[in-house]
Design a protein around this motif. Sequence first.
Motif, short mmCIF file in Angstrom:
data_model
loop_
_atom_site.label_atom_id
_atom_site.label_comp_id
_atom_site.label_asym_id
_atom_site.label_seq_id
_atom_site.Cartn_x
_atom_site.Cartn_y
_atom_site.Cartn_z
N LEU A 150 0.83 -1.20 0.00
CA LEU A 150 0.00 0.00 0.00
C LEU A 150 0.86 1.26 0.00
O LEU A 150 0.57 2.22 -0.72
CB LEU A 150 -0.94 0.00 1.21
CG LEU A 150 -1.85 1.22 1.35
CD1 LEU A 150 -2.68 1.45 0.10
CD2 LEU A 150 -2.77 1.07 2.57
N ALA A 151 1.93 1.25 0.78
CA ALA A 151 2.83 2.41 0.80
C ALA A 151 3.39 2.68 -0.60
O ALA A 151 3.42 3.83 -1.06
CB ALA A 151 3.96 2.18 1.79
N LEU A 163 2.07 10.35 1.49
CA LEU A 163 2.21 9.37 2.57
C LEU A 163 3.00 10.02 3.70
O LEU A 163 4.20 10.22 3.60
CB LEU A 163 2.91 8.11 2.08
CG LEU A 163 3.19 7.05 3.16
CD1 LEU A 163 1.90 6.56 3.80
CD2 LEU A 163 3.98 5.89 2.56
N GLN A 164 2.30 10.31 4.80
CA GLN A 164 2.92 11.04 5.90
C GLN A 164 3.43 10.12 7.01
O GLN A 164 4.41 10.43 7.68
CB GLN A 164 1.93 12.05 6.49
CG GLN A 164 2.55 13.04 7.47
CD GLN A 164 1.53 14.05 7.95
OE1 GLN A 164 0.41 13.71 8.31
NE2 GLN A 164 1.91 15.32 7.95
N GLY A 165 2.74 8.98 7.21
CA GLY A 165 3.19 8.12 8.28
C GLY A 165 2.20 7.01 8.59
O GLY A 165 1.45 6.57 7.73
N PHE A 198 12.21 0.20 3.79
CA PHE A 198 11.62 -0.23 2.51
C PHE A 198 11.49 0.96 1.56
O PHE A 198 11.85 0.86 0.38
CB PHE A 198 10.24 -0.85 2.77
CG PHE A 198 9.45 -1.13 1.52
CD1 PHE A 198 9.64 -2.31 0.82
CD2 PHE A 198 8.54 -0.21 1.02
CE1 PHE A 198 8.92 -2.56 -0.36
CE2 PHE A 198 7.82 -0.45 -0.14
CZ PHE A 198 8.01 -1.63 -0.82
N CYS A 199 10.98 2.08 2.06
CA CYS A 199 10.80 3.26 1.21
C CYS A 199 12.14 3.76 0.66
O CYS A 199 12.25 4.12 -0.51
CB CYS A 199 10.09 4.36 1.98
SG CYS A 199 8.34 4.03 2.33
N ASN A 200 13.13 3.78 1.51
CA ASN A 200 14.46 4.23 1.06
C ASN A 200 15.03 3.31 0.00
O ASN A 200 15.65 3.76 -0.97
CB ASN A 200 15.41 4.31 2.26
CG ASN A 200 15.21 5.57 3.08
OD1 ASN A 200 15.06 6.65 2.55
ND2 ASN A 200 15.20 5.42 4.40
N ALA A 201 14.81 2.01 0.15
CA ALA A 201 15.37 1.03 -0.78
C ALA A 201 14.58 0.94 -2.08
O ALA A 201 15.15 0.82 -3.17
CB ALA A 201 15.44 -0.34 -0.12
N GLU A 202 13.24 1.01 -1.97
CA GLU A 202 12.39 0.73 -3.12
C GLU A 202 11.87 1.97 -3.84
O GLU A 202 11.53 1.91 -5.02
CB GLU A 202 11.20 -0.11 -2.67
CG GLU A 202 11.56 -1.47 -2.10
CD GLU A 202 12.12 -2.42 -3.15
OE1 GLU A 202 11.71 -2.31 -4.33
OE2 GLU A 202 12.95 -3.26 -2.79
N LEU A 203 11.79 3.10 -3.13
CA LEU A 203 11.14 4.27 -3.71
C LEU A 203 12.10 5.41 -4.00
O LEU A 203 11.68 6.49 -4.44
CB LEU A 203 10.02 4.76 -2.78
CG LEU A 203 8.94 3.70 -2.46
CD1 LEU A 203 7.93 4.24 -1.47
CD2 LEU A 203 8.25 3.23 -3.73
N GLY A 204 13.36 5.19 -3.76
CA GLY A 204 14.38 6.17 -4.12
C GLY A 204 14.11 7.54 -3.55
O GLY A 204 13.83 7.70 -2.37
#
Length: 255
Positions: A150-151, A163-165, A198-204
Amino acid sequence: MASVERKAELLECLGDIRSRLPSPKLLVAVSKYKPASDIQICFEDGHLDFGENYVQELEDKAKQLPAEIRWHFIGTLQSNKAKTLAAIPNLHTIQTLTSAKAASALNKALPPTRAAPLNVLIQVNTSGEDAKSGLAPLSSASPSGELTDLAKFIVAECPRLHLQGLMTIGALEQSLTAGDENADFERLKETRDMLEAFCNAELGGAQWGLDGRLLLSMGMSSDFEAALKAGSDIVRVGTGIFGGRKTKAEVVAQK
């Protein structure tokens, strides 16, 4: 119009809660079932952030009250209500997102004239209670799943959402018996850390969170101080400010 006594009571309670919140933590005053006059008093004292649980009540109050108010929707979110919520110009945040269907409906319904993306928090069911909404938390045994999916969908496919948190409603027994060490709050922090990774790794370099971190919304009237100690960024306080409220059945019976 509120009485002089009611105004004094509200300002005293609001001031007490504010005094227990370190800066820059955000206090959302939960005004469910409370009259617009109560909210107006708090607004005139400089408070801007208010939370509502029901779409119709939020829509009605938003029409009556100043446009400067920042509304937070904290009730169960149904995708068929997305259009109504999206039409509220000063809707600031939805704290209870749990599905790509609802995210897509919101993103589609938000007007292109809106000045900034709508903040959303994903609701996490940290207590595992069937009666509570929310996605399963992440753990070392389950580092991905519905939550990471979902993120990724929000960030990649919903440009009108931000997406804030993450948000949780912890188990009441944790609040009453656990003291400062609340397992539900700790579980949300662990989930936040894993989702950030995850966000740092997958969403650049995609935009999410605030200054590279996801915010946490946890803690209510009975446990907000424990939540703040655990690292919450946003607390949702209703009874502590407005006093006890009628049940939904009592409100319906009055109409």
